[in-house]
Design an enzyme around this catalytic site. Structure first.
Site, PDB file in Angstrom:
ATOM      1  N   GLU A  15       0.835  -1.211   0.000  1.00  0.00           N
ATOM      2  CA  GLU A  15       0.000   0.000   0.000  1.00  0.00           C
ATOM      3  C   GLU A  15       0.871   1.263   0.000  1.00  0.00           C
ATOM      4  O   GLU A  15       0.536   2.252  -0.645  1.00  0.00           O
ATOM      5  CB  GLU A  15      -0.952  -0.018   1.197  1.00  0.00           C
ATOM      6  CG  GLU A  15      -2.030  -1.088   1.042  1.00  0.00           C
ATOM      7  CD  GLU A  15      -2.932  -1.227   2.245  1.00  0.00           C
ATOM      8  OE1 GLU A  15      -2.395  -1.469   3.348  1.00  0.00           O
ATOM      9  OE2 GLU A  15      -4.153  -1.094   2.095  1.00  0.00           O
ATOM     10  N   GLU A  29      -3.744  -9.690   3.297  1.00  0.00           N
ATOM     11  CA  GLU A  29      -4.537  -9.439   4.516  1.00  0.00           C
ATOM     12  C   GLU A  29      -5.669 -10.436   4.695  1.00  0.00           C
ATOM     13  O   GLU A  29      -5.992 -10.849   5.812  1.00  0.00           O
ATOM     14  CB  GLU A  29      -5.114  -8.014   4.486  1.00  0.00           C
ATOM     15  CG  GLU A  29      -4.105  -6.910   4.751  1.00  0.00           C
ATOM     16  CD  GLU A  29      -3.386  -6.427   3.499  1.00  0.00           C
ATOM     17  OE1 GLU A  29      -3.394  -7.149   2.474  1.00  0.00           O
ATOM     18  OE2 GLU A  29      -2.804  -5.330   3.550  1.00  0.00           O
TER      19      GLU A  29
HETATM   20  C1  3H9 Z   1      -1.587  -5.259   6.834  1.00  0.00           C
HETATM   21  O1  3H9 Z   1      -0.619  -4.914   6.219  1.00  0.00           O
HETATM   22  C2  3H9 Z   1      -2.772  -4.385   7.099  1.00  0.00           C
HETATM   23  C3  3H9 Z   1      -2.785  -3.103   6.293  1.00  0.00           C
HETATM   24  O2  3H9 Z   1      -3.371  -3.315   5.034  1.00  0.00           O
HETATM   25  C4  3H9 Z   1      -3.656  -2.047   6.944  1.00  0.00           C
HETATM   26  C5  3H9 Z   1      -3.144  -1.336   8.132  1.00  0.00           C
HETATM   27  C6  3H9 Z   1      -4.077  -0.273   8.612  1.00  0.00           C
HETATM   28  N1  3H9 Z   1       4.144  -8.076  11.364  1.00  0.00           N
HETATM   29  O3  3H9 Z   1       7.491 -15.671   8.276  1.00  0.00           O
HETATM   30  P1  3H9 Z   1       8.867 -15.508   8.800  1.00  0.00           P
HETATM   31  C7  3H9 Z   1       7.730 -11.715  11.764  1.00  0.00           C
HETATM   32  S1  3H9 Z   1      -1.701  -6.824   7.499  1.00  0.00           S
HETATM   33  C8  3H9 Z   1       4.827  -8.488  12.433  1.00  0.00           C
HETATM   34  O4  3H9 Z   1       9.395 -16.582   9.694  1.00  0.00           O
HETATM   35  P2  3H9 Z   1       9.874 -15.708   6.112  1.00  0.00           P
HETATM   36  C9  3H9 Z   1       7.386 -13.158  12.050  1.00  0.00           C
HETATM   37  O5  3H9 Z   1       6.472 -13.268  13.100  1.00  0.00           O
HETATM   38  C10 3H9 Z   1      -0.104  -7.545   7.178  1.00  0.00           C
HETATM   39  N2  3H9 Z   1       5.739  -9.481  12.396  1.00  0.00           N
HETATM   40  O6  3H9 Z   1       9.927 -15.262   7.637  1.00  0.00           O
HETATM   41  C11 3H9 Z   1       8.751 -13.727  12.376  1.00  0.00           C
HETATM   42  O7  3H9 Z   1       9.044 -13.357  13.702  1.00  0.00           O
HETATM   43  P3  3H9 Z   1       9.934 -14.308  14.621  1.00  0.00           P
HETATM   44  C12 3H9 Z   1       0.029  -8.013   5.782  1.00  0.00           C
HETATM   45  C13 3H9 Z   1       5.942 -10.071  11.224  1.00  0.00           C
HETATM   46  O8  3H9 Z   1      11.100 -15.168   5.503  1.00  0.00           O
HETATM   47  C14 3H9 Z   1       9.689 -12.930  11.467  1.00  0.00           C
HETATM   48  O9  3H9 Z   1       8.972 -11.759  11.100  1.00  0.00           O
HETATM   49  N3  3H9 Z   1       1.275  -8.716   5.639  1.00  0.00           N
HETATM   50  C15 3H9 Z   1       5.256  -9.706  10.075  1.00  0.00           C
HETATM   51  O10 3H9 Z   1       9.546 -17.149   6.011  1.00  0.00           O
HETATM   52  C16 3H9 Z   1      10.082 -13.668  10.214  1.00  0.00           C
HETATM   53  O11 3H9 Z   1       8.900 -14.115   9.556  1.00  0.00           O
HETATM   54  C17 3H9 Z   1       1.366 -10.039   5.814  1.00  0.00           C
HETATM   55  O12 3H9 Z   1       0.394 -10.713   6.071  1.00  0.00           O
HETATM   56  C18 3H9 Z   1       4.318  -8.657  10.166  1.00  0.00           C
HETATM   57  N4  3H9 Z   1       3.633  -8.211   9.101  1.00  0.00           N
HETATM   58  O13 3H9 Z   1       8.613 -14.949   5.492  1.00  0.00           O
HETATM   59  C19 3H9 Z   1       2.735 -10.640   5.648  1.00  0.00           C
HETATM   60  N5  3H9 Z   1       5.651 -10.488   9.043  1.00  0.00           N
HETATM   61  O14 3H9 Z   1      11.266 -14.394  13.967  1.00  0.00           O
HETATM   62  C20 3H9 Z   1       2.994 -11.655   6.722  1.00  0.00           C
HETATM   63  C21 3H9 Z   1       6.590 -11.307   9.550  1.00  0.00           C
HETATM   64  O15 3H9 Z   1       9.925 -13.635  15.946  1.00  0.00           O
HETATM   65  N6  3H9 Z   1       4.338 -12.147   6.672  1.00  0.00           N
HETATM   66  N7  3H9 Z   1       6.763 -11.065  10.873  1.00  0.00           N
HETATM   67  O16 3H9 Z   1       9.211 -15.628  14.642  1.00  0.00           O
HETATM   68  C22 3H9 Z   1       4.734 -13.128   5.795  1.00  0.00           C
HETATM   69  O17 3H9 Z   1       3.990 -13.554   4.923  1.00  0.00           O
HETATM   70  C23 3H9 Z   1       6.123 -13.673   5.962  1.00  0.00           C
HETATM   71  O18 3H9 Z   1       6.528 -13.397   7.270  1.00  0.00           O
HETATM   72  C24 3H9 Z   1       7.180 -13.079   4.980  1.00  0.00           C
HETATM   73  C25 3H9 Z   1       8.590 -13.566   5.400  1.00  0.00           C
HETATM   74  C26 3H9 Z   1       6.858 -13.567   3.566  1.00  0.00           C
HETATM   75  C27 3H9 Z   1       7.177 -11.583   5.038  1.00  0.00           C
END
Ligand code: 3H9
Length: 698
Positions: free
Chosen positions: A107, A127
Site C-alpha cells: 500500500e 490481509e
Molecule cells: C496489513 O498490512 C494491514 C494493512 O493493510 C492495513 C493497516 C491499517 N508483522 O514468516 P517468517 C515476523 S496486514 C509483524 O518466519 P519468512 C514473524 O512473526 C499484514 N511481524 O519469515 C517472524 O518473527 P519471529 C500483511 C511479522 O522469511 C519474522 O517476522 N502482511 C510480520 O519465512 C520472520 O517471519 C502479511 O500478512 C508482520 N507483518 O517470510 C505478511 N511479518 O522471527 C505476513 C513477519 O519472531 N508475513 N513477521 O518468529 C509473511 O507472509 C512472511 O513473514 C514473509 C517472510 C513472507 C514476510
C-alpha cells in the site's frame, strides 16, 4: 528510541528513505513515524530531485506490524496519512522493491508515483489470509492501477505475484536486475524534469462499465465456494467502494470494513495461527544447540509412509537410501513413488526432468550397512514395539557416530525404542502424517534422553523439507493422536446415542473440518486403528469402543478393502452410506436397550471439538506441548482443522473457557458412569483457569 528504524540519506540527486526495521520492516508505529519524518527531510532537501523508498535487509516492507493489531488499536500516525503525504509529494517518489512488498508495504508502494522491483521480488495483499482486508488504500488504489477484476482476484485470494506478472498487470513500472537502489536511481534519471506525477488515487482510466459485473461475479464465486468466510466478502465491499465512491470516501469505507474484520473472531483466529506457527519453531530448553548437518538420509520401510517420507527428502534435493527387507517390497515401494511423481507430472506441476532427478536421488537397499553414511535415519517400519526395537538395535550397530536416529512411530514410547539403540541421545521421534509427501505437519518427539542438537536437527530438517515442525513430549499418541482417540470415541458414542455415521461426518465438515471422523478412520485404516486401540485397552489406558470393535470383527478395514464405516466402489474414494453398518448400529442399540434420540448438529460439533480441547488441556498441563498454539498448529496442519477457527484451543478461548467447561461438565453428566465417556472428566487445568477467571490457556 535506541536506533532509527527509518533513515534518510542523499545519493547524488536522489534522496533515499531506508526502512531498517528487522526482520521484515513491518510498519510499526516507529516505522510509520520514521517514513513521515524522512519524507519531510527529503522534501526539504533542495538537492534531491526524486525520492526513493526502500527496505534494508532481506525485504521491502512486509506489511503492517501484525503484533500491533493484538494491542488496543493503531497508534498515530495513521498509515493513510503517510500514504497521502507520499502521494501528494511534489517530487517523484519511487518505491524500490526487493524481497516482498506485502499488505501495508504494498500500500505504501501504491501511494508512490512509481514502483520498480528486482526480478526476484514478489508483491501481494495477503490481509485476507489474516481475516482482514487491505486497510490503507489498497482496495482503492489497486483497482485504479490494474482494473477491478484483477484487483478483486488479488485481494480476495491474498496470493503473491511475481514481479514480472505484476509488471504485466501495470502494478510495477519497471523490473530489472541490480540492487533496488540502482534500479530506482536509473529509473529516476529517465524521468522527465517536469513530470505530471502519476497518482493512483486520481486515475480513472482502468475503471469502466464492466466493473459492477466483475464485483457481482466475484461475490457470487465466493458465496458458492467459501460462504462461511467473513473477510473475502468484505474485501469485495471495499473494492466496490472504489467504483461507487469518490477516493476519500472509498478510503473511509475501506477503513470501516477493516475494523469490522478486525473485530471478527475469524481474524483473531487467523492472526493467532500466523504467530503460533512461527512460535512453534522455537523449542524451549535446548540452550544454544545447533542442528547437526544432514546431507544424506536413510529411510527404513518402503511402504506408503516410508515411500512418502523418502519423497520429502528427494523433493528437497537430499539423497535418500531406502531400506526394506526384500527386493520385492522395495520394487513395490519405488513403483508407488514413481506413480506418485508421474501423477504430478501429468497434472503439469512437475517436469519429467525434475521427476527423473528426484527419483535418481532415491537408492534402494536391503542391507543395513548401506545406511552407515546417513546423517539421519528415519524408521517407518510396522507400528509394533518389538519390530521397532529390532530396527533400532541394528541402527545402533551400523549408523555412523552422531547420526540422528528417528522413529516415525505414531503412538509408541520413544524412550523404549531409544533404549534398544544403545545411543538414546541420538534418538528422537519424527512423526509424519499420511500422505507424508503432502501433509505439512511433523511432530518432533522429545525422548527423555534426546540430545538438544538431535531435536534441533529434526526441527531444522523438517523445515527444510517444507514441514511445519512442532516439538511434542513422549506420551501415548503424542499430541495429535492422543487427542484424536477421544474425538473418535465421541463420534462413535454419538452414533450409539442416535446420530447416523453420515450425520456426524457432515456436522464435522460443516464445522469446517476437511473430513469427518468416520471418513478419516476409513482413510487411516480401521485395522491399524484397532491394533492401537487393542494395545491401549490391554495397557488399561482406555476402554474399548464397541462399534469399531464390531466393524473390525466383520473384516472392515476402511478404504483399503472398500468396507469401513462407509462402502466404497472399486477405485473410488467417495464414501457411500452402508446399510450394513446402519444395521449393525441398530442391532447394537437394541441389544443394549438404547432408544435412539435426535441429536442436533451443534451438540455433535461441541462434543467432537471439546473432546479435543479437554485432552489438549491435559497435554498442556503435563507439558507434552509447549504452548496452546502448538496444539492448534498440530490440528491445523495434521488434521484438517480450519485455519479460520485457529485450532481447537483457540476456539475454546474464543468461545469462552467458562462456557466450554460448562458444556464439558454437561457432557460428563450425560455420560454418567459409561466408561467410554470417562474422558469428559474436566481437565484440572481448565477447571483452575476458569476458577481464576482467566480467558486464555497460555
Ligand atoms: C496489513 O498490512 C494491514 C494493512 O493493510 C492495513 C493497516 C491499517 N508483522 O514468516 P517468517 C515476523 S496486514 C509483524 O518466519 P519468512 C514473524 O512473526 C499484514 N511481524 O519469515 C517472524 O518473527 P519471529 C500483511 C511479522 O522469511 C519474522 O517476522 N502482511 C510480520 O519465512 C520472520 O517471519 C502479511 O500478512 C508482520 N507483518 O517470510 C505478511 N511479518 O522471527 C505476513 C513477519 O519472531 N508475513 N513477521 O518468529 C509473511 O507472509 C512472511 O513473514 C514473509 C517472510 C513472507 C514476510
Amino acid at each position: 528510541m535506541d536506533r532509527r528504524v527509518v533513515h534518510y540519506a542523499r545519493q547524488g540527486d536522489v534522496g533515499v528513505i531506508t526502512v531498517d526495521s528487522p526482520p521484515v520492516n513491518a510498519l510499526s508505529q516507529a516505522v510509520r513515524q520514521g517514513i513521515g519524518q524522512a519524507l519531510a527531510e527529503g522534501l526539504a532537501d533542495a538537492t534531491a530531485k526524486a525520492l526513493v523508498i526502500l527496505g534494508a535487509g532481506r525485504t521491502f516492507i512486509a506489511g503492517a506490524d501484525i503484533a500491533e493489531f493484538l494491542g488496543s488499536g493503531l497508534a498515530e500516525p495513521d498509515l493513510n496519512e503517510i500514504n497521502a503525504a507520499i502521494e501528494s509529494s511534489p517530487k517523484p517518489v519511487i518505491a524500490a522493491i526487493h524481497g516482498t512488498a506485502l499488505g501495508g508495504g504494498l500500500e505504501v508502494a501504491l501511494a508512490c508515483h512509481y514502483r520498480v522491483a528486482t526480478s526476484e521480488a514478489q508483491v501481494g495483499l495477503p490481509e485476507v489470509k489474516l481475516g482482514l482486508l487491505p486497510g490503507a488504500g489498497g482496495t482503492q488504489r489497486l483497482p485504479r492501477l490494474v482494473g477491478v477484476a484483477k484487483a478483486l482476484a488479488l485481494i480476495t485470494s491474498g496470493d503473491f505475484l511475481a514481479a514480472t506478472q505484476a509488471q504485466a498487470l501495470g502494478l510495477l513500472d519497471h523490473v530489472g536486475s541490480g540492487t533496488p537502489l540502482e534500479l530506482a536511481t536509473a529509473f529516476a534519471a529517465s524521468l522527465p524534469d517536469t513530470p505530471p506525477l502519476p497518482r493512483a488515487s486520481l486515475r480513472t482510466d482502468r475503471l469502466g462499465p464492466g466493473d459492477a459485473a466483475a464485483v457481482a461475479a466475484a461475490r457470487q464465486k465466493l458465496a458458492d465456494s467459501t460462504p462461511w468466510l467473513h473477510a473475502p466478502q468484505r474485501c469485495i465491499d471495499a473494492v466496490e467502494a472504489a467504483i461507487t465512491l469518490p477516493f476519500s470516501d472509498g478510503l473511509a469505507r475501506e477503513r470501516a470494513l477493516f475494523w469490522d474484520c478486525m473485530a471478527h473472531d475469524q481474524s483473531k483466529a487467523l492472526i493467532h495461527a500466523f504467530f503460533a506457527e512461527r512460535a512453534a519453531a522455537k523449542v524451549a530448553g535446548l540452550g544454544d544447540a545447533k542442528p547437526r548437518p544432514v546431507a544424506q538420509v536413510g529411510v527404513i520401510g518402503s511402504g506408503t509412509m516410508g515411500g512418502g517420507i523418502a519423497m520429502c527428502f528427494a523433493n528437497a534435493g537430499i539423497p535418500v537410501t531406502l531400506l526394506d527387507m526384500d527386493k520385492a517390497a522395495l520394487d513395490r515401494g519405488i513403483g508407488i513413488i514413481a506413480r506418485n511423481y508421474a501423477a504430478t507430472v501429468a497434472k503439469g506441476r512437475l517436469t519429467q526432468a525434475a521427476m527423473d532427478q528426484r527419483l535418481s536421488l532415491i537408492t534402494q537397499t536391503t542391507d543395513y550397512a548401506d545406511l552407515s553414511a546417513a546423517d539421519l535415519v528415519v524408521e517407518a517400519a510396522y507400528e509394533d514395539m518389538a519390530v521397532k526395537q529390532a530396527v533400532f538395535a541394528r541402527l545402533g550397530d551400523v549408523a555412523k557416530p552422531g547420526a540422528v536416529l528417528a522413529s516415525n512411530t505414531s503412538t509408541l514410547d520413544i524412550d523404549a525404542i531409544a533404549a534398544a539403540s544403545g545411543r538414546p541421545a541420538d534418538v528422537v521421534g519424527m512423526h509424519f502424517f499420511s500422505p507424508a509427501n503432502v501433509m505439512k505437519l511433523l511432530e518432533v518427539v522429545r525422548g527423555r534422553d534426546s540430545a538438544a542438537d538431535a531435536i534441533q536437527t529434526a526441527m531444522a530438517i523438517g523445515r527444510k523439507i517444507g514441514k511445519v515442525a512442532v516439538a511434542v513430549g513422549n506420551c501415548d499418541g503424542f499430541v495429535g493422536n492422543r487427542m484424536l482417540q477421544y474425538y473418535a470415541t465421541e463420534a462413535q458414542r454419538l452414533v450409539i446415542e442416535g446420530a447416523s455415521v453420515a450425520a456426524v461426518d457432515q456436522a464435522a465438515r460443516r464445522y469446517g473440518l476437511a473430513m469427518g471422523p468416520f471418513a478419516m478412520g476409513d482413510m487411516a485404516g480401521l485395522d491399524v486403528m484397532q491394533a492401537i486401540r487393542d494395545r491401549r485397552v490391554a495397557e488399561g489406558k482406555i476402554y474399548g469402543t464397541a462399534l469399531s470393535d464390531l466393524l473390525t470383527a466383520d473384516g472392515r478395514k476402511g478404504q483399503k478393502n472398500g468396507r469401513g464405516w462407509y462402502h466404497y466402489e472399486p477405485g473410488d474414494r467417495t464414501p457411500r452410506p452402508d446399510p450394513a453398518v446402519a444395521a449393525m448400529v441398530d442391532a447394537y442399540r437394541q441389544q443394549h436397550g438404547i432408544t435412539p434420540r435426535a441429536i442436533g448438529e451443534e451438540e455433535i460439533q461441541k462434543r467432537l471439538v471439546y473432546a479435543l480441547v479437554n485432552e489438549g488441556a491435559r497435554i498442556l498441563e503435563e507439558g507434552m506441548a509447549q504452548r496452546p498454539g502448538d496444539i492448534d498448529i498440530v490440528y491445523l496442519y495434521g488434521y484438517g482443522f480450519p485455519a479460520w477457527r485457529g485450532g481447537p484451543m483457540k476456539q475454546a478461548e474464543l468461545t469462552g473457557l467458562a462456557n466450554v467447561l460448562a458444556d464439558i461438565n454437561r457432557f460428563a453428566q450425560m455420560a454418567g458412569d459409561d466408561p467410554t465417556g470417562a474422558h469428559w472428566s474436566p481437565a484440572p487445568l481448565l477447571v483452575r483457569l476458569v476458577a481464576e477467571g482467566r480467558e486464555r490457556f497460555g
